[in-house]
Design an enzyme around this catalytic site. Structure first.
Site, mmCIF file in Angstrom:
data_model
loop_
_atom_site.group_PDB
_atom_site.id
_atom_site.type_symbol
_atom_site.label_atom_id
_atom_site.label_comp_id
_atom_site.label_asym_id
_atom_site.label_seq_id
_atom_site.Cartn_x
_atom_site.Cartn_y
_atom_site.Cartn_z
ATOM 1 N N GLY A 9 0.828 -1.205 0.000
ATOM 2 C CA GLY A 9 0.000 0.000 0.000
ATOM 3 C C GLY A 9 0.864 1.257 0.000
ATOM 4 O O GLY A 9 0.403 2.341 0.365
ATOM 5 N N SER A 11 1.884 3.012 -2.400
ATOM 6 C CA SER A 11 1.682 3.969 -3.500
ATOM 7 C C SER A 11 0.723 5.099 -3.125
ATOM 8 O O SER A 11 0.527 6.028 -3.909
ATOM 9 C CB SER A 11 1.148 3.244 -4.744
ATOM 10 O OG SER A 11 -0.166 2.777 -4.512
ATOM 11 N N SER A 12 0.100 5.020 -1.933
ATOM 12 C CA SER A 12 -0.928 6.016 -1.603
ATOM 13 C C SER A 12 -1.047 6.196 -0.087
ATOM 14 O O SER A 12 -0.634 5.332 0.701
ATOM 15 C CB SER A 12 -2.270 5.527 -2.190
ATOM 16 O OG SER A 12 -3.323 6.380 -1.828
ATOM 17 N N GLY A 13 -1.644 7.323 0.284
ATOM 18 C CA GLY A 13 -2.063 7.575 1.680
ATOM 19 C C GLY A 13 -0.986 7.375 2.732
ATOM 20 O O GLY A 13 0.128 7.894 2.612
ATOM 21 N N ARG A 34 -1.370 -2.619 -6.330
ATOM 22 C CA ARG A 34 -1.836 -3.209 -7.594
ATOM 23 C C ARG A 34 -1.639 -2.294 -8.793
ATOM 24 O O ARG A 34 -1.098 -2.696 -9.814
ATOM 25 C CB ARG A 34 -3.333 -3.567 -7.477
ATOM 26 C CG ARG A 34 -3.625 -4.656 -6.478
ATOM 27 C CD ARG A 34 -5.091 -4.724 -6.136
ATOM 28 N NE ARG A 34 -5.579 -3.446 -5.588
ATOM 29 C CZ ARG A 34 -6.819 -3.209 -5.182
ATOM 30 N NH1 ARG A 34 -7.719 -4.160 -5.272
ATOM 31 N NH2 ARG A 34 -7.163 -2.040 -4.679
ATOM 32 N N ASP A 63 -1.277 -8.045 -6.067
ATOM 33 C CA ASP A 63 -2.502 -7.988 -5.269
ATOM 34 C C ASP A 63 -2.240 -8.816 -4.008
ATOM 35 O O ASP A 63 -2.095 -10.044 -4.091
ATOM 36 C CB ASP A 63 -3.661 -8.591 -6.093
ATOM 37 C CG ASP A 63 -4.987 -8.549 -5.343
ATOM 38 O OD1 ASP A 63 -4.971 -8.366 -4.114
ATOM 39 O OD2 ASP A 63 -6.024 -8.711 -6.003
ATOM 40 N N SER A 141 -3.997 -1.406 11.605
ATOM 41 C CA SER A 141 -5.412 -1.682 11.903
ATOM 42 C C SER A 141 -6.167 -0.360 11.769
ATOM 43 O O SER A 141 -5.974 0.368 10.788
ATOM 44 C CB SER A 141 -5.557 -2.298 13.300
ATOM 45 O OG SER A 141 -6.907 -2.531 13.616
ATOM 46 N N TYR A 155 -15.602 -3.711 7.195
ATOM 47 C CA TYR A 155 -14.269 -3.196 7.532
ATOM 48 C C TYR A 155 -13.845 -3.506 8.974
ATOM 49 O O TYR A 155 -12.748 -4.029 9.209
ATOM 50 C CB TYR A 155 -14.286 -1.688 7.292
ATOM 51 C CG TYR A 155 -12.985 -0.962 7.515
ATOM 52 C CD1 TYR A 155 -11.930 -1.092 6.618
ATOM 53 C CD2 TYR A 155 -12.806 -0.119 8.617
ATOM 54 C CE1 TYR A 155 -10.733 -0.406 6.805
ATOM 55 C CE2 TYR A 155 -11.621 0.572 8.814
ATOM 56 C CZ TYR A 155 -10.588 0.430 7.908
ATOM 57 O OH TYR A 155 -9.411 1.112 8.090
ATOM 58 N N LYS A 159 -10.393 -5.398 10.584
ATOM 59 C CA LYS A 159 -9.393 -4.691 11.391
ATOM 60 C C LYS A 159 -9.292 -5.289 12.805
ATOM 61 O O LYS A 159 -8.255 -5.188 13.452
ATOM 62 C CB LYS A 159 -9.717 -3.193 11.436
ATOM 63 C CG LYS A 159 -9.548 -2.514 10.063
ATOM 64 C CD LYS A 159 -8.120 -2.627 9.566
ATOM 65 C CE LYS A 159 -7.873 -1.904 8.259
ATOM 66 N NZ LYS A 159 -6.494 -2.036 7.783
HETATM 67 N N1 LIG Z 1 -7.470 6.805 5.905
HETATM 68 C C1 LIG Z 1 -8.019 6.501 7.061
HETATM 69 O O1 LIG Z 1 -8.861 7.250 7.599
HETATM 70 C C2 LIG Z 1 -7.597 5.255 7.798
HETATM 71 C C3 LIG Z 1 -7.929 5.139 9.170
HETATM 72 C C4 LIG Z 1 -7.555 3.994 9.837
HETATM 73 C C5 LIG Z 1 -6.863 2.979 9.194
HETATM 74 N N2 LIG Z 1 -6.552 3.117 7.878
HETATM 75 C C6 LIG Z 1 -5.833 2.005 7.235
HETATM 76 O O2 LIG Z 1 -4.578 2.482 6.765
HETATM 77 C C7 LIG Z 1 -4.169 1.719 5.635
HETATM 78 C C8 LIG Z 1 -3.839 2.672 4.498
HETATM 79 O O3 LIG Z 1 -5.014 3.356 4.138
HETATM 80 P P1 LIG Z 1 -4.996 4.736 3.345
HETATM 81 O O4 LIG Z 1 -6.022 5.604 3.943
HETATM 82 O O5 LIG Z 1 -3.612 5.202 3.226
HETATM 83 O O6 LIG Z 1 -5.588 4.232 1.938
HETATM 84 P P2 LIG Z 1 -5.236 4.595 0.431
HETATM 85 O O7 LIG Z 1 -4.712 5.954 0.296
HETATM 86 O O8 LIG Z 1 -6.434 4.180 -0.347
HETATM 87 O O9 LIG Z 1 -4.057 3.560 0.117
HETATM 88 C C9 LIG Z 1 -4.298 2.190 0.103
HETATM 89 C C10 LIG Z 1 -3.124 1.509 -0.541
HETATM 90 O O10 LIG Z 1 -3.351 0.089 -0.519
HETATM 91 C C11 LIG Z 1 -3.183 -0.421 -1.839
HETATM 92 N N3 LIG Z 1 -4.022 -1.599 -1.988
HETATM 93 C C12 LIG Z 1 -5.362 -1.707 -1.840
HETATM 94 N N4 LIG Z 1 -5.756 -2.962 -2.095
HETATM 95 C C13 LIG Z 1 -4.640 -3.653 -2.401
HETATM 96 C C14 LIG Z 1 -4.396 -4.999 -2.766
HETATM 97 N N5 LIG Z 1 -5.389 -5.895 -2.888
HETATM 98 N N6 LIG Z 1 -3.129 -5.382 -3.034
HETATM 99 C C15 LIG Z 1 -2.106 -4.502 -2.932
HETATM 100 N N7 LIG Z 1 -2.275 -3.225 -2.576
HETATM 101 C C16 LIG Z 1 -3.533 -2.810 -2.333
HETATM 102 C C17 LIG Z 1 -3.603 0.750 -2.750
HETATM 103 O O11 LIG Z 1 -3.090 0.661 -4.070
HETATM 104 P P3 LIG Z 1 -3.895 -0.105 -5.259
HETATM 105 O O12 LIG Z 1 -5.331 0.260 -5.124
HETATM 106 O O13 LIG Z 1 -3.223 0.379 -6.503
HETATM 107 O O14 LIG Z 1 -3.657 -1.567 -5.034
HETATM 108 C C18 LIG Z 1 -2.945 1.903 -2.016
HETATM 109 O O15 LIG Z 1 -1.566 1.940 -2.304
HETATM 110 C C19 LIG Z 1 -5.323 0.781 5.298
HETATM 111 O O16 LIG Z 1 -5.082 -0.484 5.844
HETATM 112 C C20 LIG Z 1 -6.501 1.453 5.993
HETATM 113 O O17 LIG Z 1 -7.524 0.543 6.305
HETATM 114 C C21 LIG Z 1 -6.898 4.230 7.157
#
Ligand SMILES: NC(=O)c1ccc[n+]([C@@H]2O[C@H](COP(=O)([O-])OP(=O)(O)OC[C@H]3O[C@@H](n4cnc5c(N)ncnc54)[C@H](OP(=O)(O)O)[C@@H]3O)[C@@H](O)[C@H]2O)c1
Length: 281
Positions: A9, A11-13, A34, A63, A141, A155, A159
């Protein structure tokens, strides 16, 4: 300084924010996700942040919900950059909605990516890390992994599941000289949160709207500080710190509060429908 950090993950966030800080500290980093276009553009951004020319950035498309793909990606990363001294499982998805309206496929996909995607990465990297008898694994998580949230039925369980994995694996890793951390981020300003906001039921919006939203960079800083302290539970922000320590105690109070917000939303919805009916009479 880390020699090789693998970030799913990345590549983002949150994953990308961690990769950015690590590149700025001189580490070699491998990001796995992915979408090849997103990977390429993140890799190009990270390249501009390197602090020495030998630093390497690898971007692998896989993936993580697919065991063979994950195994191959981790094996490639190890062959190119060596055994990771830090593995961060940040890849994840969230599709909020009403339980009765969500397809079973959403529940299956969420568990496959968030839980099995985390487990597969650890399974694939651990044998090499065990041989080194050192290294740190970090699982991401969520606050929704501490308390079940209205609208998050696919979700929250995924988690909770990674929390169970971290807690049960901790002892086994400790005897082998490895560390594990589990992170409970609050709502964080990332593309995932923006996507969630598109499908959140109004009740969920009301429940989450007063919660603190952190930047991905701030969350990444707190995660790296927690890793340096070798903290088992990492809780970015005050709200998550309180929730982590007191969630069992707070649960009845929070459920009562959330129920009152749900009743309020339902009441407002009813009023709105009545007003519309009266308007057309
Ligand atoms: N943002 C929030 O408010 C928040 C709060 C609590 C926890 N989290 C957790 O923090 C983590 C990061 O979230 P984020 O907010 O940074 O999300 P995000 O910006 O959507 O980034 C998610 C990353 O995961 C990758 N990904 C998704 N499905 C995948 C798969 N099947 N195989 C490989 N890579 C995959 C995406 O790239 P591709 O789609 O190109 O695969 C992307 O790089 C997650 O586990 C999320 O549940 C987020």
């Amino acid at each position: 300084m880390y020699k090789h950090v693998i970030i799913t993950g990345g590549s983002s966030g949150i994953g990308k924010a961690i990769a950015t800080l690590l590149i700025k500290s001189g580490a070699n980093v491998c990001i796995i996700s992915r979408n090849q276009t997103k990977l390429n553009s993140t890799q190009a951004e990270l390249e501009t942040l390197k602090i020495h020319p030998e630093q390497q950035i690898l971007a692998i498309s896989a993936d993580v919900s697919q065991w063979e793909q994950t195994q191959k990606a981790i094996a490639t990363a190890i062959a190119e950059l060596g055994v990771p001294d830090l593995l961060i499982a940040s890849a994840g998805i969230a599709h909020p909605g009403y339980f009765t309206e969500l397809e079973v496929a959403i529940f299956e996909e969420t568990m496959a990516i968030n839980y099995f995607g985390t487990l597969y990465c650890i399974k694939a990297a651990l044998p090499a890390m065990l041989q080194q008898q050192k290294g740190h694994i970090v699982i991401i998580s969520s606050g929704a992994g501490l308390i079940g949230l209205y609208g998050y039925t696919p979700y929250s369980p995924s988690k909770f599941a990674v929390r169970g994995l971290a807690e049960s694996l901790r002892g086994e890793l400790k005897t082998a000289g490895l560390h594990i951390s589990i992170v409970y981020p609050p709502d964080t300003d990332t593309p995932q949160l923006a996507a969630e906001n598109q499908t959140k039921p109004p009740e969920t919006k009301l429940i989450t709207q007063s919660a603190q939203i952190m930047t991905a960079e701030k969350v990444a800083i707190e995660i790296l500080q927690g890793i340096t302290r070798k903290a088992f539970a990492i809780t970015p922000g005050l709200e998550m710190s309180l929730l982590m320590r007191l969630h069992s105690l707070f649960a009845p109070l929070l459920q009562w509060y959330f129920d009152s917000l749900v009743r309020k939303t339902r009441h407002n919805k009813k009023l709105q429908i009545n007003n519309e009916i009266n308007f057309y009479r």
